[in-house]
Design an enzyme around this catalytic site. Structure first.
Site, PDB file in Angstrom:
ATOM      1  N   ARG A   4       0.821  -1.213   0.000  1.00 15.06           N
ATOM      2  CA  ARG A   4       0.000   0.000   0.000  1.00 15.06           C
ATOM      3  C   ARG A   4       0.855   1.262   0.000  1.00 15.06           C
ATOM      4  O   ARG A   4       1.917   1.299   0.642  1.00 15.06           O
ATOM      5  CB  ARG A   4      -0.928  -0.013   1.217  1.00 15.06           C
TER       6      ARG A   4
ATOM      7  N   HIS B 184      -0.722  -2.364  -4.626  1.00 15.93           N
ATOM      8  CA  HIS B 184      -0.183  -3.310  -5.616  1.00 15.93           C
ATOM      9  C   HIS B 184      -0.170  -2.773  -7.045  1.00 15.93           C
ATOM     10  O   HIS B 184      -0.513  -3.492  -7.987  1.00 15.93           O
ATOM     11  CB  HIS B 184      -0.970  -4.624  -5.576  1.00 15.93           C
TER      12      HIS B 184
ATOM     13  N   HIS C 199       3.436 -12.676  -5.946  1.00 12.13           N
ATOM     14  CA  HIS C 199       2.343 -12.852  -4.980  1.00 12.13           C
ATOM     15  C   HIS C 199       1.766 -14.269  -5.029  1.00 12.13           C
ATOM     16  O   HIS C 199       0.547 -14.455  -5.032  1.00 12.13           O
ATOM     17  CB  HIS C 199       1.238 -11.836  -5.291  1.00 12.13           C
TER      18      HIS C 199
ATOM     19  N   TYR D 172       0.460 -17.782  -3.770  1.00 14.28           N
ATOM     20  CA  TYR D 172      -0.243 -18.278  -2.578  1.00 14.28           C
ATOM     21  C   TYR D 172       0.161 -19.736  -2.372  1.00 14.28           C
ATOM     22  O   TYR D 172      -0.241 -20.595  -3.152  1.00 14.28           O
ATOM     23  CB  TYR D 172      -1.746 -18.213  -2.789  1.00 14.28           C
TER      24      TYR D 172
ATOM     25  N   ASP E 294      -0.795 -10.283   8.104  1.00 12.60           N
ATOM     26  CA  ASP E 294      -0.775  -9.575   6.825  1.00 12.60           C
ATOM     27  C   ASP E 294       0.336  -8.542   6.918  1.00 12.60           C
ATOM     28  O   ASP E 294       0.177  -7.405   6.520  1.00 12.60           O
ATOM     29  CB  ASP E 294      -2.145  -8.901   6.589  1.00 12.60           C
TER      30      ASP E 294
ATOM     31  N   GLU F 121       5.700 -12.655   0.427  1.00 18.06           N
ATOM     32  CA  GLU F 121       6.031 -11.659  -0.613  1.00 18.06           C
ATOM     33  C   GLU F 121       7.320 -10.918  -0.234  1.00 18.06           C
ATOM     34  O   GLU F 121       7.290  -9.939   0.514  1.00 18.06           O
ATOM     35  CB  GLU F 121       4.867 -10.681  -0.774  1.00 18.06           C
TER      36      GLU F 121
END
Ligand code: G6D
Length: 347
Positions: free
Chosen positions: A80, A105, A179, A181, A252, A314
């Protein structure tokens, strides 16, 4: 190494390709020239059963409509940027506010949403996919014409190496990541709550209620953020720590990595016996445990999305660094070379 390249649909009249590479152990990965997306990584478990260890889709339409950056390169600036604005040499730049009033992003059409030019090199014990993309001055509000390269390398030692290269003709900011997962259970047969994560990190970035770094670094000692000896990811959702709660009951957060050589990050799934070791030249890693993952769509393998179905690791520089004078800089000047290296080794 076995390499295949096949059509994966088309976007705005341009073809999208899926490139699959398999090494001599049967481990392999598939990636798209759309967003350099890694759609699958096939890894044997302790019994030799080869299964997919990442979340993704098996068609382009679903990536266009539903993907929360599954497997994608993210940028020009990952994470962000507060209020979608920053200043550089006294000039203010306004970016898209695509996430609760902040920039996330790379904006509305970030690097995850463009088609890169792909070249495959498959000689000897390694195979490489080299993506290139010229990001024009002003794209998504960022200054400078930036030449970008993403290189994915697969080795016969079951290593997937992710490298980013960047150069600009005018001072700008750049902070890329991948990114993907991860879910080492195989074909997302269970959540990652039983996975164990180990991080060589003493401090993490405190976030505010909008998940923007406050500028403070918090000590992991005595908290659910202490992964130095290994910790079950289920400790995040179970934690009453205000930082775990504001992340949507989990993690996060950017963690500051000790940049000694060697493995800074280790993820292990005891059921499958799979382990992933990560080395990087980046100062931080955002650990995101997909705390709110849900949706009326199905993932590849007809798997339903659900919270804690994957963990993202990340590697990157600190989020919102351009607005935090005490964070290491993400400014890239004309003539400087941007280089990011992250190696994912599967055992
Ligand atoms: C959410 O806050 C998280 C981000 O960290 C993640 O990258 C994104 O979803 C996909 O916004």
């Amino acid at each position: 190494m076995e390499v295949t390249k096949k059509s994966f649909g088309e976007l705005d009249g341009k073809p999208v390709h899926a490139i699959a590479i398999t090494n001599h152990n049967g481990m392999g990965f598939t990636c798209l020239d759309y967003g350099c997306i890694i759609t699958e990584i096939l890894v044997p478990d302790s019994k030799g059963q080869i299964e997919n260890v990442v979340l993704g889709f098996d068609n382009l339409e679903d990536y266009l409509r539903h993907s929360p950056y599954f497997g994608a390169v993210v940028g020009r600036v990952a994470g962000r940027i507060k209020d979608g604005r920053f200043s550089l040499d006294g000039k203010e730049y306004i970016l898209a506010k695509n996430n609760d009033g902040n920039h996330l992003h790379g904006g509305l059409k970030g690097l995850d949403k463009v088609i890169w030019d792909a070249k495959v090199h498959a000689e000897g014990p390694v195979a490489r996919v080299e993506f290139s993309y010229e990001s024009p001055d002003g794209e998504e509000g960022y200054p400078g014409n930036v030449s970008l390269r993403t290189v994915y390398t697969l080795t016969d030692d079951n290593e997937l190496i992710v490298e980013f290269f960047g150069a600009t003709d005018k001072k700008t900011i750049l902070n890329l990541t991948n990114h993907t997962y991860f879910n080492l259970s195989g074909d997302a047969k269970s959540t990652i709550l039983n996975h164990t994560l180990k991080l060589d990190s003493e401090r993490f970035l405190e976030l505010d209620e909008n998940l923007i770094p406050t500028g403070s670094l918090l000590d992991v000692e005595g908290t659910a953020f202490d992964f130095r000896e290994g910790r079950k990811l289920s400790d995040g959702p179970a934690s009453s720590d205000e930082q775990n709660l504001l992340a949507g009951k989990g993690y996060d957060h950017p963690f500051v990595l000790n940049q000694k050589n060697g493995t800074a990050i280790e993820l292990r799934c005891n059921e499958s016996g799979r382990k992933m070791e990560v080395e990087t030249n980046q100062p931080a890693v955002v650990v995101y445990t997909t705390n709110q993952l849900e949706g009326g769509f199905l993932l590849s393998g007809k798997v339903k999305p659900e919270p804690y179905l994957a963990v993202c690791l990340e590697t990157q520089k600190y989020p919102d660094a351009i607005n935090q004078p005490n964070f290491p800089s993400i400014v890239l000047d004309e003539g400087e070379k941007y280089y990011s290296y992250t190696k994912f080794k599967f055992r």
